[in-house]
Design a protein around this motif. Structure first.
Motif, PDB file in Angstrom:
ATOM      1  N   MET A   7      -6.702  -0.456   1.864  1.00 27.82           N
ATOM      2  CA  MET A   7      -7.660  -1.159   1.312  1.00 27.82           C
ATOM      3  C   MET A   7      -8.170  -2.256   2.340  1.00 27.82           C
ATOM      4  O   MET A   7      -9.228  -2.712   2.132  1.00 27.82           O
ATOM      5  N   ASP A  66      -7.417 -13.020  -1.770  1.00 31.96           N
ATOM      6  CA  ASP A  66      -7.122 -12.544  -3.227  1.00 31.96           C
ATOM      7  C   ASP A  66      -6.131 -11.348  -3.342  1.00 31.96           C
ATOM      8  O   ASP A  66      -6.874 -10.270  -3.355  1.00 31.96           O
ATOM      9  N   LYS A  67      -4.844 -11.275  -3.001  1.00 34.73           N
ATOM     10  CA  LYS A  67      -4.241 -10.081  -2.986  1.00 34.73           C
ATOM     11  C   LYS A  67      -4.279  -9.317  -4.306  1.00 34.73           C
ATOM     12  O   LYS A  67      -4.263  -7.969  -4.066  1.00 34.73           O
ATOM     13  N   LYS A  68      -4.302  -9.761  -5.316  1.00 36.02           N
ATOM     14  CA  LYS A  68      -4.227  -9.070  -6.646  1.00 36.02           C
ATOM     15  C   LYS A  68      -5.608  -8.039  -6.541  1.00 36.02           C
ATOM     16  O   LYS A  68      -5.616  -6.913  -7.107  1.00 36.02           O
ATOM     17  N   SER A  69      -6.657  -8.339  -5.898  1.00 39.80           N
ATOM     18  CA  SER A  69      -8.010  -7.619  -5.913  1.00 39.80           C
ATOM     19  C   SER A  69      -7.788  -6.763  -4.930  1.00 39.80           C
ATOM     20  O   SER A  69      -8.831  -5.996  -4.834  1.00 39.80           O
ATOM     21  N   TRP A  70      -6.966  -6.547  -3.868  1.00 39.25           N
ATOM     22  CA  TRP A  70      -6.936  -5.648  -2.938  1.00 39.25           C
ATOM     23  C   TRP A  70      -5.714  -4.606  -2.937  1.00 39.25           C
ATOM     24  O   TRP A  70      -5.536  -4.112  -1.914  1.00 39.25           O
ATOM     25  N   GLY A  71      -5.406  -4.312  -4.182  1.00 41.82           N
ATOM     26  CA  GLY A  71      -4.259  -3.455  -4.238  1.00 41.82           C
ATOM     27  C   GLY A  71      -4.868  -2.007  -4.100  1.00 41.82           C
ATOM     28  O   GLY A  71      -6.090  -1.732  -4.088  1.00 41.82           O
ATOM     29  N   GLU A 129      -0.021  -2.383  -6.220  1.00 37.88           N
ATOM     30  CA  GLU A 129      -0.451  -3.879  -5.692  1.00 37.88           C
ATOM     31  C   GLU A 129      -0.074  -4.059  -4.286  1.00 37.88           C
ATOM     32  O   GLU A 129       0.857  -3.866  -3.775  1.00 37.88           O
ATOM     33  N   THR A 178       0.279  -3.889 -11.207  1.00 33.71           N
ATOM     34  CA  THR A 178      -0.391  -2.783 -11.211  1.00 33.71           C
ATOM     35  C   THR A 178       0.234  -1.852 -10.118  1.00 33.71           C
ATOM     36  O   THR A 178       0.406  -2.638  -9.065  1.00 33.71           O
ATOM     37  N   TYR A 194       2.061  -2.140   0.199  1.00 34.08           N
ATOM     38  CA  TYR A 194       1.871  -1.916  -1.070  1.00 34.08           C
ATOM     39  C   TYR A 194       3.265  -1.502  -1.736  1.00 34.08           C
ATOM     40  O   TYR A 194       3.785  -0.500  -1.534  1.00 34.08           O
ATOM     41  N   VAL A 215      -6.251   1.715  -4.870  1.00 33.55           N
ATOM     42  CA  VAL A 215      -6.991   2.145  -5.957  1.00 33.55           C
ATOM     43  C   VAL A 215      -6.073   3.262  -6.583  1.00 33.55           C
ATOM     44  O   VAL A 215      -5.690   4.166  -5.877  1.00 33.55           O
TER      45      VAL A 215
END
Ligand code: FES
Ligand SMILES: [Fe+2]
Lengths: 183, 453
Positions: free
Chosen positions: B81, B135-140, B119, B116, B107, B142
């Motif tokens: 990502m 913001d690590k949570k939003s870059w896991g 992640e 998730t 990841y 897909v």
């Protein structure tokens, strides 16, 4: 003492020369499409096997090739099925080979790994080599398949016979639409 | 671009060559079909243990099939990502985390560590270079929103709104079951022979889907192997003659196959493996168990079948799954895996595997000739003149009959191009891009396969 060593080296050279000649003549039979004569060079109990190669991490190399007699592979043949393949080529309606492929079997790095009981009176040999199988068909259908071969040859009445051929293709995804030639 | 109606004309029974060679149509297929439909991505036997992974494909994209430490199966897009690097370049293995070789983002799929699957857990220089601001949570990675394990086969869809997989299979499910269930009628019970055959074929992927959905008419392709005789009974044909084979298709779903009509009683056992008494004995016992296990339940045997869009299977001789991954309009990558009954004796598995390999795959004495046809049909359809002339799929049009036991299913008779019309009819519906409610509505296909008396 010195003469004995020289004899051993000479026997090894002669054997290697003989085996190389055998393998080159075999390649001629394939490229000249003399398939029934090629079949005669195979022992009745021949095992002709070509595993699938996989991309694996350096420490998981045990997974690099599919396992013999257990996993899937490209070829797992005995004399009976190789004979059937030759028969299929001879029907004239095996469309994948109609018109026929032009092939050139380039064989190199031929090296005898073991000879039993010894080079001077070898009854069985193990031979490593590299192959490059060039195939061209119709207009632009061209496959270049290269890899390693490990052959077991056995001296039978009438000469050397191939008792085992293991073909390791240096491709994981086969970049050819089919495998209708012999290695 | 021509309208879809002129590309696929079900009334006339014609399909334009454009859909097999055109770049723009191919690009749309990737979004509208491969971006939405349920796709076969693998088998659970490819990831038997926690942290096992297998790299698969969905459409033209690489995905990672993983089994996490909780035993759950995930499908993740195989692209970092941060800036896109392909994370896994090996075909499979076992790993605790996927670490990117480009800048080192890592990841995890471990459900204890992360919420998730996929992640982002490790970022080199997170505290220093990023000053803790990423913001690590939003870059896991897909992760594919829809994944199911159906009797060992793993399927995924990128469309969160896709119907449940069993609804997607609909009435055709009984035919897939016949390939995946134990021969003795118990559910599941098949296992995958290790290793996946993968090979490139310069043809449009739909040639293969169309072939296995039911093209009995292409028998001449295989006459050479029929003459030689590689069937299990020894000496005759390429397989033993299947009983009661007909063309069964589901116009509202896009699936179909060459198989038996459903029935309640098990036909008498026919000895097959004459050259292998042990194997023969096994299948005889399996038959007896099947009679006991199924009672008078509805059952079928399957020859070949296609699950829309690009997965096909053989149910008996051989028993195998194929996938046709699109590469370009005129190239696909074909994959094959082979199935055996998990609890069969080794000798039965060995004989089955040998038969499968002399039948199927690029070295298969049967399949090698199929690729010849698909490749040169594609080549000869590329030219601007050739493209003006559509393919003909008229055989049996107007002669299909509904199958009472299988709502939505039609029987086209032994020789019919009904199922190609089923496939391209569904293809057209998905290319039109309607929502799933409309796509799954019964009768949405009414015009597709008129049943004449
Ligand atoms: S692209 Fe993966 S860390 Fe930069
Ligand atoms: Fe075929």
């Amino acid at each position: 003492m010195g003469e004995v060593m020289a004899d051993d080296r000479l026997s090894a050279m002669l054997l290697e020369h003989e085996i190389r000649g055998f393998l080159h003549a075999e390649a001629d039979l394939l490229d000249d499409r003399r398939f029934p004569e090629w079949l005669d060079l195979l022992a009745e109990d021949v095992r002709y096997w070509m595993p699938i190669t996989r991309n694996v991490r350096h420490d998981q190399s045990a997974l690099e090739y599919t396992r013999e007699q257990q996993d899937s592979c490209w070829f797992d043949e005995g004399k009976e099925t190789l004979r059937q393949r030759v028969q299929q080529l001879q029907t004239g309606i095996h469309w994948a080979e109609e018109p026929r492929s032009r092939t050139a079997h380039l064989l190199t790095n031929i090296r005898i790994v073991s000879a039993l009981p010894d080079a001077a009176s070898a009854k069985e040999v193990e031979v490593r080599s590299r192959f490059l199988l060039y195939r061209n068909r119709i207009h632009d259908e061209t496959d270049i398949l290269a890899g390693k071969r490990l052959d077991h040859l056995r001296r039978e009445e009438g000469g050397w016979r191939i008792s085992r051929r293991e073909i390791r293709l240096d491709q994981s995804v086969l970049l050819a639409k089919n495998l209708t030639t012999f290695f | 671009m021509d309208t879809l109606n002129s590309l696929v004309d079900l009334q006339a029974g014609t399909v334009s060559r454009e859909i097999f060679v055109n770049d723009e149509i191919f690009r749309q297929e990737l979004e509208r079909i491969f971006g939405r439909a349920w796709l076969f991505v693998g088998h659970e036997d490819l990831v038997p243990k926690p942290d096992d992974f297998f790299v698969s494909r969905m459409g033209t994209e690489s995905v990672i099939l993983t089994r996490d430490r909780q035993g759950k199966i995930n499908v993740l897009l195989n692209s970092c990502m941060h800036r896109g690097m392909k994370l896994c370049r090996s075909d499979g293995g076992n790993t605790r985390a996927f670490t990117c070789p480009y800048h080192g983002w890592s990841y995890s799929t471990d459900g204890r560590l992360v919420e998730t699957p996929g992640e982002l857990v490790g970022v080199p220089g997170f505290a220093t270079h990023y000053r803790g601001e990423l913001d690590k949570k939003s870059w896991g990675l897909v992760h594919c929103p829809r994944v199911v394990n159906y009797k060992g086969t793993i399927w995924a869809s990128w469309d969160a709104k896709a119907p449940d997989f069993e609804d997607y299979l609909g009435g055709f499910r009984i035919y897939l079951d016949a390939a995946l269930d134990h021969r003795d009628g118990r559910e599941g019970g098949s296992e995958m022979v290790g290793g996946v055959q993968k090979w490139r074929v310069k043809c449009n992927w739909k040639f293969a889907a169309e072939n296995f959905i039911g093209d009995l008419y292409h028998d001449i392709s295989h006459r050479s192997v029929d003459l030689v005789g590689i069937g299990p009974s020894g000496g005759k044909g390429r397989r033993d003659r299947p009983r009661g084979r007909t063309t069964i298709g589901f116009p509202g779903l896009g699936h179909g196959g060459l198989a038996e009509l459903p029935h309640h009683a098990e036909p008498d056992y026919v000895a097959t493996y004459r050259n292998h008494p042990e194997v023969e004995e096994y299948y005889r016992q399996v038959h007896e168990a099947r009679v006991r296990n199924l009672g008078d339940r509805l059952r079928v045997t399957t020859g070949t079948g296609t699950i829309f869009p690009n997965m096909s299977f053989h149910g008996r001789q051989p028993r195998t799954i194929a996938v046709f991954h699109p590469i370009s309009p005129t190239e696909m990558e074909m994959w094959r895996i082979y199935l055996v009954d998990r609890d069969a004796p080794q000798v039965v598995k060995d004989v089955a595997r040998h038969y499968y390999l002399r039948y199927s795959g690029p070295g298969g004495m049967t399949e090698s000739d199929d690729m010849e046809n698909w490749v040169y049909a594609t080549e000869a359809s590329m030219g601007p003149v050739a493209r003006r002339f559509p393919y003909n799929y008229q055989m049996g049009a107007g002669h299909s009959q509904p199958i009472p036991e299988l709502p939505g299913g039609f029987d086209g008779g032994e020789y019919s191009e009904q199922n190609a019309r089923v496939l391209y009819g569904r293809w057209k519906q998905l290319m039109e891009g309607g929502d799933w409610d409309a796509l799954m509505a019964p009768g949405s296909h009414a015009a597709m396969e008129p049943a004449h008396g």
